[in-house]
Scaffold this motif. Structure first.
Motif, PDB file in Angstrom:
ATOM      1  N   THR A 252      84.852   1.274 -43.430  1.00 42.57           N
ATOM      2  CA  THR A 252      83.964   1.616 -42.570  1.00 42.57           C
ATOM      3  C   THR A 252      83.663   3.209 -42.865  1.00 42.57           C
ATOM      4  N   THR A 253      84.825   4.365 -42.844  1.00 41.21           N
ATOM      5  CA  THR A 253      84.393   5.523 -43.111  1.00 41.21           C
ATOM      6  C   THR A 253      83.789   5.745 -44.390  1.00 41.21           C
ATOM      7  N   ARG A 254      84.290   5.011 -45.548  1.00 41.48           N
ATOM      8  CA  ARG A 254      84.043   5.181 -46.811  1.00 41.48           C
ATOM      9  C   ARG A 254      82.441   4.619 -47.003  1.00 41.48           C
ATOM     10  N   ASP A 255      82.256   3.494 -46.440  1.00 43.93           N
ATOM     11  CA  ASP A 255      80.796   3.064 -46.556  1.00 43.93           C
ATOM     12  C   ASP A 255      79.807   3.902 -45.961  1.00 43.93           C
ATOM     13  N   ALA A 256      80.201   4.692 -44.723  1.00 51.01           N
ATOM     14  CA  ALA A 256      79.373   5.594 -44.230  1.00 51.01           C
ATOM     15  C   ALA A 256      78.998   6.840 -45.155  1.00 51.01           C
ATOM     16  N   LEU A 257      80.129   7.316 -45.723  1.00 50.37           N
ATOM     17  CA  LEU A 257      79.928   8.270 -46.571  1.00 50.37           C
ATOM     18  C   LEU A 257      78.906   8.141 -47.937  1.00 50.37           C
ATOM     19  N   MET A 258      79.132   6.651 -48.351  1.00 53.66           N
ATOM     20  CA  MET A 258      78.546   6.317 -49.525  1.00 53.66           C
ATOM     21  C   MET A 258      76.992   6.297 -49.297  1.00 53.66           C
ATOM     22  N   GLN A 259      76.560   5.901 -48.025  1.00 49.43           N
ATOM     23  CA  GLN A 259      75.370   5.944 -47.638  1.00 49.43           C
ATOM     24  C   GLN A 259      74.381   7.231 -47.783  1.00 49.43           C
ATOM     25  N   THR A 260      75.395   8.183 -47.695  1.00 47.97           N
ATOM     26  CA  THR A 260      74.911   9.736 -47.796  1.00 47.97           C
ATOM     27  C   THR A 260      74.477  10.135 -49.035  1.00 47.97           C
ATOM     28  N   ILE A 261      75.053   9.644 -50.191  1.00 44.73           N
ATOM     29  CA  ILE A 261      74.788   9.755 -51.483  1.00 44.73           C
ATOM     30  C   ILE A 261      74.476   8.882 -52.622  1.00 44.73           C
ATOM     31  N   TYR A 262      74.804   7.758 -52.265  1.00 46.66           N
ATOM     32  CA  TYR A 262      74.599   6.747 -52.922  1.00 46.66           C
ATOM     33  C   TYR A 262      73.128   5.799 -52.861  1.00 46.66           C
TER      34      TYR A 262
ATOM     35  N   ILE B  77      76.971  16.171 -53.346  1.00 44.71           N
ATOM     36  CA  ILE B  77      77.221  14.792 -54.191  1.00 44.71           C
ATOM     37  C   ILE B  77      78.677  15.036 -54.585  1.00 44.71           C
ATOM     38  N   GLN B  78      79.163  16.262 -55.162  1.00 45.09           N
ATOM     39  CA  GLN B  78      80.446  16.462 -55.510  1.00 45.09           C
ATOM     40  C   GLN B  78      81.434  16.355 -54.510  1.00 45.09           C
ATOM     41  N   GLN B  79      81.323  16.940 -53.321  1.00 44.05           N
ATOM     42  CA  GLN B  79      82.140  16.644 -52.458  1.00 44.05           C
ATOM     43  C   GLN B  79      82.139  15.364 -51.675  1.00 44.05           C
ATOM     44  N   THR B  80      81.093  14.687 -51.553  1.00 46.02           N
ATOM     45  CA  THR B  80      80.957  13.344 -50.835  1.00 46.02           C
ATOM     46  C   THR B  80      81.527  12.308 -51.909  1.00 46.02           C
ATOM     47  N   HIS B  81      81.275  12.425 -53.043  1.00 45.68           N
ATOM     48  CA  HIS B  81      81.695  11.276 -54.372  1.00 45.68           C
ATOM     49  C   HIS B  81      83.561  11.612 -54.083  1.00 45.68           C
ATOM     50  N   LEU B  82      84.069  12.607 -54.091  1.00 44.78           N
ATOM     51  CA  LEU B  82      85.345  12.695 -54.117  1.00 44.78           C
ATOM     52  C   LEU B  82      85.888  12.105 -52.645  1.00 44.78           C
ATOM     53  N   ALA B  83      85.133  12.439 -51.488  1.00 49.43           N
ATOM     54  CA  ALA B  83      85.707  11.792 -50.378  1.00 49.43           C
ATOM     55  C   ALA B  83      85.760  10.249 -50.439  1.00 49.43           C
TER      56      ALA B  83
ATOM     57  N   SER C 299      76.623  -3.911 -58.795  1.00 52.05           N
ATOM     58  CA  SER C 299      75.551  -3.740 -58.507  1.00 52.05           C
ATOM     59  C   SER C 299      75.660  -3.483 -57.106  1.00 52.05           C
ATOM     60  N   GLY C 300      75.143  -2.569 -56.320  1.00 49.19           N
ATOM     61  CA  GLY C 300      75.108  -2.328 -54.871  1.00 49.19           C
ATOM     62  C   GLY C 300      76.474  -1.507 -54.421  1.00 49.19           C
ATOM     63  N   SER C 301      76.198  -0.749 -53.425  1.00 51.65           N
ATOM     64  CA  SER C 301      77.117   0.039 -52.792  1.00 51.65           C
ATOM     65  C   SER C 301      78.212  -0.660 -52.380  1.00 51.65           C
ATOM     66  N   ALA C 302      78.086  -1.991 -51.901  1.00 51.97           N
ATOM     67  CA  ALA C 302      79.252  -2.588 -51.182  1.00 51.97           C
ATOM     68  C   ALA C 302      80.033  -3.243 -52.606  1.00 51.97           C
ATOM     69  N   ALA C 303      79.508  -3.431 -53.756  1.00 56.76           N
ATOM     70  CA  ALA C 303      80.434  -3.888 -54.765  1.00 56.76           C
ATOM     71  C   ALA C 303      81.192  -2.692 -55.229  1.00 56.76           C
ATOM     72  N   VAL C 304      80.549  -1.621 -55.307  1.00 57.91           N
ATOM     73  CA  VAL C 304      81.520  -0.197 -55.522  1.00 57.91           C
ATOM     74  C   VAL C 304      82.645   0.081 -54.594  1.00 57.91           C
TER      75      VAL C 304
ATOM     76  N   GLU D 205      67.291  12.151 -54.537  1.00 60.51           N
ATOM     77  CA  GLU D 205      68.244  12.601 -53.946  1.00 60.51           C
ATOM     78  C   GLU D 205      69.427  11.900 -53.607  1.00 60.51           C
ATOM     79  N   LYS D 206      69.491  10.614 -54.402  1.00 63.70           N
ATOM     80  CA  LYS D 206      70.721   9.774 -54.197  1.00 63.70           C
ATOM     81  C   LYS D 206      71.059   9.261 -55.689  1.00 63.70           C
ATOM     82  N   VAL D 207      72.395   9.117 -55.915  1.00 59.70           N
ATOM     83  CA  VAL D 207      72.778   8.514 -56.931  1.00 59.70           C
ATOM     84  C   VAL D 207      72.370   7.066 -57.113  1.00 59.70           C
ATOM     85  N   ALA D 208      71.628   7.002 -58.192  1.00 60.71           N
ATOM     86  CA  ALA D 208      71.238   5.440 -58.508  1.00 60.71           C
ATOM     87  C   ALA D 208      72.015   4.796 -59.571  1.00 60.71           C
ATOM     88  N   HIS D 209      72.541   5.591 -60.627  1.00 63.61           N
ATOM     89  CA  HIS D 209      73.490   5.198 -61.628  1.00 63.61           C
ATOM     90  C   HIS D 209      74.694   6.044 -61.813  1.00 63.61           C
ATOM     91  N   LEU D 210      75.669   5.238 -62.104  1.00 63.69           N
ATOM     92  CA  LEU D 210      76.991   6.032 -61.977  1.00 63.69           C
ATOM     93  C   LEU D 210      77.659   5.351 -63.063  1.00 63.69           C
TER      94      LEU D 210
END
Length: 119
Positions: A23-33, A9-15, A47-52, A107-112
């Motif tokens: 495109t790269t960011r959205d793929a990374l987000m799917q792994t932890i969010y 979570i730490q490494q991917t959140h920073l990335a 609300s939602g990874s697209a909005a973030v 195992e995914k970030v539901a709330h930030l």
């Protein structure tokens, strides 16, 4: 929360927050969010990874030199974790500091929750 998940979570959140390519960011987000992640800031809720990801795009549009780094290792308790960070912007770095608090479900970030220190 186990150390391996916390590190991921730490490494991917920073990335994610440093990635300019959508495109790269959205793929990374799917792994932890979670797809339906909620991000809480003082003035708004996303609300939602697209909005973030849209929000991150606006940060880069405002300052292409935006850099997000951690200031101390992530710490966890049960299904929560906190990460202290700083943001440097522009050619003459302006430093913003704060903390992100994560609620992890399945195992995914539901709330930030984003806390910015007073400037």
């Amino acid at each position: 929360m186990d150390t391996q998940l916390l590190t991921k979570i730490q490494q991917t959140h920073l990335a994610v927050w440093n990635e300019k390519d959508r495109t790269t960011r959205d793929a990374l987000m799917q792994t932890i969010y979670a797809d339906d992640i909620k991000m809480y800031d003082k003035g708004f809720i996303l609300s939602g990874s697209a909005a973030v990801s849209d929000f991150i795009d606006t940060l880069f549009a405002g300052d292409a030199d935006f850099t997000f780094t951690l200031t101390k290792p992530m710490e966890s308790t049960q299904h929560g974790a906190r990460l202290y960070w700083e943001i440097r912007t522009g050619p003459q770095p302006n430093v913003l500091t704060g903390m992100d608090f994560f609620v992890v479900e399945k195992e995914k970030v539901a709330h930030l929750f984003v806390f910015m220190d007073a400037q």
